[in-house]
Design a protein around this motif. Sequence first.
Motif, PDB file in Angstrom:
ATOM      1  N   THR A  21       0.658  -1.252   0.110  1.00 48.94           N
ATOM      2  CA  THR A  21       0.085  -0.054   0.020  1.00 48.94           C
ATOM      3  C   THR A  21       1.038   1.244   0.093  1.00 48.94           C
ATOM      4  OG1 THR A  21      -1.837  -1.089   1.191  1.00 48.94           O
ATOM      5  CG2 THR A  21      -1.587   1.144   1.263  1.00 48.94           C
ATOM      6  N   LEU A  22       1.912   1.266   0.822  1.00 50.62           N
ATOM      7  CA  LEU A  22       2.794   2.481   0.955  1.00 50.62           C
ATOM      8  C   LEU A  22       3.483   2.696  -0.460  1.00 50.62           C
ATOM      9  CD1 LEU A  22       4.341   2.014   4.409  1.00 50.62           C
ATOM     10  CD2 LEU A  22       2.777   3.806   3.586  1.00 50.62           C
ATOM     11  N   LEU A  23       3.954   1.546  -0.765  1.00 51.74           N
ATOM     12  CA  LEU A  23       4.690   1.698  -2.514  1.00 51.74           C
ATOM     13  C   LEU A  23       3.675   1.834  -3.371  1.00 51.74           C
ATOM     14  CD1 LEU A  23       6.897  -1.630  -1.878  1.00 51.74           C
ATOM     15  CD2 LEU A  23       7.794   0.724  -1.721  1.00 51.74           C
ATOM     16  N   ALA A  24       2.432   1.773  -3.397  1.00 50.61           N
ATOM     17  CA  ALA A  24       1.487   1.892  -4.436  1.00 50.61           C
ATOM     18  C   ALA A  24       1.672   3.245  -4.577  1.00 50.61           C
ATOM     19  CB  ALA A  24       0.343   1.390  -4.312  1.00 50.61           C
ATOM     20  N   GLU A  25       1.715   4.183  -3.704  1.00 49.31           N
ATOM     21  CA  GLU A  25       1.930   5.642  -3.764  1.00 49.31           C
ATOM     22  C   GLU A  25       2.609   6.289  -4.742  1.00 49.31           C
ATOM     23  OE1 GLU A  25       1.630   7.300  -0.068  1.00 49.31           O
ATOM     24  OE2 GLU A  25       0.243   6.147   0.912  1.00 49.31           O
ATOM     25  N   ASP A  26       3.750   5.633  -5.074  1.00 52.48           N
ATOM     26  CA  ASP A  26       4.497   5.917  -5.970  1.00 52.48           C
ATOM     27  C   ASP A  26       4.599   5.255  -7.476  1.00 52.48           C
ATOM     28  OD1 ASP A  26       6.973   6.543  -7.354  1.00 52.48           O
ATOM     29  OD2 ASP A  26       8.226   6.600  -5.818  1.00 52.48           O
ATOM     30  N   PRO A  27       4.020   6.043  -8.414  1.00 47.49           N
ATOM     31  CA  PRO A  27       3.764   5.525  -9.689  1.00 47.49           C
ATOM     32  C   PRO A  27       5.184   4.811 -10.289  1.00 47.49           C
ATOM     33  CG  PRO A  27       3.778   7.988  -9.781  1.00 47.49           C
ATOM     34  CD  PRO A  27       3.924   7.560  -8.362  1.00 47.49           C
ATOM     35  N   GLU A  28       6.282   5.536  -9.920  1.00 50.92           N
ATOM     36  CA  GLU A  28       7.584   4.983 -10.451  1.00 50.92           C
ATOM     37  C   GLU A  28       8.257   3.778 -10.078  1.00 50.92           C
ATOM     38  OE1 GLU A  28      10.339   8.215 -10.660  1.00 50.92           O
ATOM     39  OE2 GLU A  28       8.829   9.614 -11.757  1.00 50.92           O
ATOM     40  N   ILE A  29       7.287   2.996  -9.102  1.00 48.95           N
ATOM     41  CA  ILE A  29       7.711   1.918  -8.551  1.00 48.95           C
ATOM     42  C   ILE A  29       6.840   0.700  -8.899  1.00 48.95           C
ATOM     43  CG2 ILE A  29       7.774   0.539  -6.298  1.00 48.95           C
ATOM     44  CD1 ILE A  29       8.758   2.875  -4.919  1.00 48.95           C
ATOM     45  N   ARG A  30       7.612  -0.438  -9.347  1.00 46.94           N
ATOM     46  CA  ARG A  30       6.690  -1.521  -9.663  1.00 46.94           C
ATOM     47  C   ARG A  30       6.880  -2.706  -8.879  1.00 46.94           C
ATOM     48  NH1 ARG A  30       7.724  -5.629 -14.135  1.00 46.94           N
ATOM     49  NH2 ARG A  30       9.774  -4.627 -14.380  1.00 46.94           N
ATOM     50  N   ILE A  31       5.891  -3.299  -8.298  1.00 47.37           N
ATOM     51  CA  ILE A  31       6.210  -4.496  -7.389  1.00 47.37           C
ATOM     52  C   ILE A  31       6.017  -5.769  -8.306  1.00 47.37           C
ATOM     53  CG2 ILE A  31       5.008  -5.793  -5.553  1.00 47.37           C
ATOM     54  CD1 ILE A  31       3.815  -3.105  -4.382  1.00 47.37           C
ATOM     55  N   VAL A  32       6.869  -6.366  -8.224  1.00 46.52           N
ATOM     56  CA  VAL A  32       7.012  -7.572  -8.990  1.00 46.52           C
ATOM     57  C   VAL A  32       6.572  -9.059  -8.619  1.00 46.52           C
ATOM     58  CG1 VAL A  32       8.990  -6.813 -10.498  1.00 46.52           C
ATOM     59  CG2 VAL A  32       9.331  -8.065  -8.604  1.00 46.52           C
ATOM     60  N   GLY A  33       6.269  -8.962  -7.197  1.00 42.45           N
ATOM     61  CA  GLY A  33       5.867 -10.003  -6.304  1.00 42.45           C
ATOM     62  C   GLY A  33       5.843  -9.998  -4.885  1.00 42.45           C
ATOM     63  N   GLU A  34       5.099 -10.831  -4.154  1.00 47.52           N
ATOM     64  CA  GLU A  34       5.314 -10.910  -2.762  1.00 47.52           C
ATOM     65  C   GLU A  34       5.233 -12.632  -2.557  1.00 47.52           C
ATOM     66  OE1 GLU A  34       1.513  -9.340  -1.117  1.00 47.52           O
ATOM     67  OE2 GLU A  34       1.787  -7.566  -2.413  1.00 47.52           O
ATOM     68  N   CYS A  35       6.117 -12.873  -1.366  1.00 46.36           N
ATOM     69  CA  CYS A  35       6.403 -14.116  -1.090  1.00 46.36           C
ATOM     70  C   CYS A  35       6.262 -14.068   0.470  1.00 46.36           C
ATOM     71  CB  CYS A  35       7.952 -14.534  -1.522  1.00 46.36           C
ATOM     72  SG  CYS A  35       8.097 -14.315  -3.067  1.00 46.36           S
ATOM     73  N   ALA A  36       5.645 -15.534   0.819  1.00 47.22           N
ATOM     74  CA  ALA A  36       5.403 -15.421   2.227  1.00 47.22           C
ATOM     75  C   ALA A  36       6.528 -16.438   2.971  1.00 47.22           C
ATOM     76  CB  ALA A  36       4.219 -16.213   2.518  1.00 47.22           C
ATOM     77  N   ASP A  37       7.520 -17.023   2.204  1.00 48.76           N
ATOM     78  CA  ASP A  37       8.490 -17.705   2.827  1.00 48.76           C
ATOM     79  C   ASP A  37       9.967 -17.609   2.092  1.00 48.76           C
ATOM     80  OD1 ASP A  37       8.980 -20.260   0.738  1.00 48.76           O
ATOM     81  OD2 ASP A  37       6.816 -20.199   1.188  1.00 48.76           O
TER      82      ASP A  37
END
Length: 81
Positions: A21-37
Amino acid sequence: MSDPTILIVDDEPAARAAIATLLAEDPEIRIVGECADGRSALAAVEADAPDLLFLDVQLPVMDGFTMLRQLDGVDLPAVVF
């Protein structure tokens, strides 16, 4: 230059969501994934080569430090613990 890519690694879904959510505020950042382990994070870093890794230290299967040591030979992303 392309947008910086981010991988979020935390076993707590709420923590991953908060960071995303915090990173989504920056349009120049791209989240490539999320991992739980650590094991899935290791595979994601090798596959996606993120620029930045938000990494929880205490993870199931493989902790964050062990996961980083397994990345021998891979260009390591910047890491935020």
